[in-house]
Design an enzyme around this catalytic site. Structure first.
Site, PDB file in Angstrom:
ATOM      1  N   LYS A 160      -7.932  -8.172  25.906  1.00  0.00           N
ATOM      2  CA  LYS A 160      -7.214  -6.943  25.563  1.00  0.00           C
ATOM      3  C   LYS A 160      -7.045  -6.823  24.055  1.00  0.00           C
ATOM      4  O   LYS A 160      -7.147  -5.728  23.489  1.00  0.00           O
ATOM      5  CB  LYS A 160      -5.854  -6.895  26.254  1.00  0.00           C
ATOM      6  CG  LYS A 160      -5.064  -5.613  25.986  1.00  0.00           C
ATOM      7  CD  LYS A 160      -5.815  -4.348  26.406  1.00  0.00           C
ATOM      8  CE  LYS A 160      -5.085  -3.068  26.008  1.00  0.00           C
ATOM      9  NZ  LYS A 160      -3.891  -2.799  26.835  1.00  0.00           N
ATOM     10  N   LYS A 184       2.555  -2.493  18.334  1.00  0.00           N
ATOM     11  CA  LYS A 184       2.898  -3.771  18.967  1.00  0.00           C
ATOM     12  C   LYS A 184       1.650  -4.571  19.305  1.00  0.00           C
ATOM     13  O   LYS A 184       1.578  -5.783  19.069  1.00  0.00           O
ATOM     14  CB  LYS A 184       3.730  -3.491  20.221  1.00  0.00           C
ATOM     15  CG  LYS A 184       4.130  -4.717  21.026  1.00  0.00           C
ATOM     16  CD  LYS A 184       3.186  -5.009  22.184  1.00  0.00           C
ATOM     17  CE  LYS A 184       3.164  -3.918  23.223  1.00  0.00           C
ATOM     18  NZ  LYS A 184       2.277  -4.274  24.376  1.00  0.00           N
TER      19      LYS A 184
END
Length: 292
Positions: free
Chosen positions: A170, A238
Site C-alpha cells: 500500500k 497520513k
C-alpha cells in the site's frame, strides 16, 4: 463464518453494506451510533465494544483511519483481543504502519488469534462497487479462508506476502498515485502557462503512454477545480508519513515520495485537509500565484 465489522467511514460503510447485500450477517461496532445506523437498518447487529464483536464472530474486519486507532481497536482495553477466541481472524483493511502491523500480528498470535493486513486501493467508488484492489499480507491458509469474503469487496485480490507485506505494498501504491497526481498537475500547469488549452492537452495525452486512470478522473477534477472527496488530503498526508517513516526505517532513498509528502504538508497547512487529494493542483497553483 460469522463476520464482525468495525469502520463506518467513506470506505468502511460501503464495504460493510456489500457484505450485507451478499447475504452475510454482520455484527458491528462504532463510536457514533449515527455512523452505524444505516448498517443496522440493513440487518446488522450492534455491539458496545470491539471485544463484544469478536466474542460473537469468527472473523472481524477493521477499516479505520490510522495506526493508533487500529492498535486501540485490536489491543486496547476493550479491544478485539479480549473477546476473540483462539482461531479468530482479524482482517485489518486500514492503511497503517507495516511495523505496527507486525507487532499487532505477533501480539494476537500469542493468544492464538490470526491476522491479515489487507489495505485497499480504489477509493469510495471502488468500495461502493465492490471493485477494490486488495493487497493482502499474512499466512496463506488464513488468506484462503477469507478470500471468498475479499471477492465480495474487490476485483483485484493479491496475496503479497507475510504480515506487514500488504501495508508495504500500500505504501508503494501511494507513492505511484501521489507522483502521478504530481505529474498530471504539472502538465496542466505547464500547458496553461504556455497558452495551450489544458483540456486539449489532456485529451491528447489520454491516447498515448501518458494515459492513466488518474489522468482521466483526477485530471478532470483538476481542470474543473472540483475537489470534493474522494480520498481526502488528510488521509493521503497520513499515508505519506507512513511511507517516509518506512523509508527511514529501511534506509530507502525516496526523493519523489518526499516531494509528495511536502505537497501534502503544504495542503494541510493551507487548510485543505478535507479536500480530495487531487487538490495537489492547488499547491502548485499557489507556487505560481495562480491559486487561492
Amino acid at each position: 463464518m460469522k463476520i464482525g465489522f468495525i469502520g463506518s467511514g467513506i470506505m468502511g460503510r460501503p464495504m460493510a453494506e456489500n457484505l450485507l447485500r451478499a447475504g452475510h450477517q454482520l455484527t458491528v461496532y462504532g463510536r457514533r451510533f449515527d455512523r452505524i445506523e444505516p448498517m443496522l437498518v440493513m440487518g446488522a447487529l450492534g455491539k458496545g465494544t470491539p471485544a463484544e464483536v469478536a466474542a460473537e464472530t469468527d472473523v472481524t474486519f477493521t477499516v479505520v483511519s490510522d495506526t493508533t486507532d487500529v492498535e486501540q481497536i485490536i489491543l486496547g482495553d476493550r479491544g478485539l483481543v479480549h473477546g476473540a477466541r483462539p482461531g479468530h481472524i482479524v482482517v485489518d483493511m486500514s492503511t497503517v504502519s507495516p511495523a505496527a502491523t507486525r507487532r499487532i500480528a505477533a501480539a494476537l498470535a500469542e493468544r492464538g488469534v490470526h491476522m491479515l493486513d489487507a489495505p485497499v486501493s480504489g477509493g469510495e467508488t471502488g468500495a461502493r462497487e465492490g471493485a477494490l484492489s486488495i493487497m493482502v499480507g499474512g499466512e496463506t491458509p488464513i488468506y484462503e479462508k477469507v478470500r471468498p469474503l475479499f471477492e465480495i469487496l474487490g476485483k483485484n485480490i493479491v496475496h503479497v506476502g507475510g504480515h506487514g507485506a500488504g501495508q508495504v505494498v500500500k505504501c508503494c501504491n501511494q507513492i505511484v498515485v501521489g507522483l502521478t497526481f504530481e505529474g498530471v498537475a504539472e502538465a496542466i500547469l505547464l500547458a496553461r502557462r504556455n497558452g495551450v488549452d489544458p483540456v486539449k492537452m489532456r485529451e491528447a495525452l489520454m491516447g498515448g503512454f501518458a494515459g492513466s486512470r488518474i489522468l482521466e478522473v483526477h485530471g478532470q477534477r483538476m481542470l474543473d477545480s472540483n475537489y470534493k472527496p474522494g480520498f481526502k488530503v488528510k488521509l493521503h498526508h497520513k499515508d505519506m508519513a507512513i511511507v517516509m517513516d518506512n523509508a527511514q526505517e529501511t534506509a530507502t532513498p525516496l526523493p519523489g515520495a518526499a516531494l509528495i509528502a511536502q505537497q501534502m504538508n503544504a495542503l494541510m497547512g493551507a487548510g485543505d485537509s478535507e479536500l480530495d487529494s487531487s487538490a495537489l493542483m492547488r499547491a502548485l497553483e499557489r507556487l505560481t500565484g495562480d491559486g487561492k
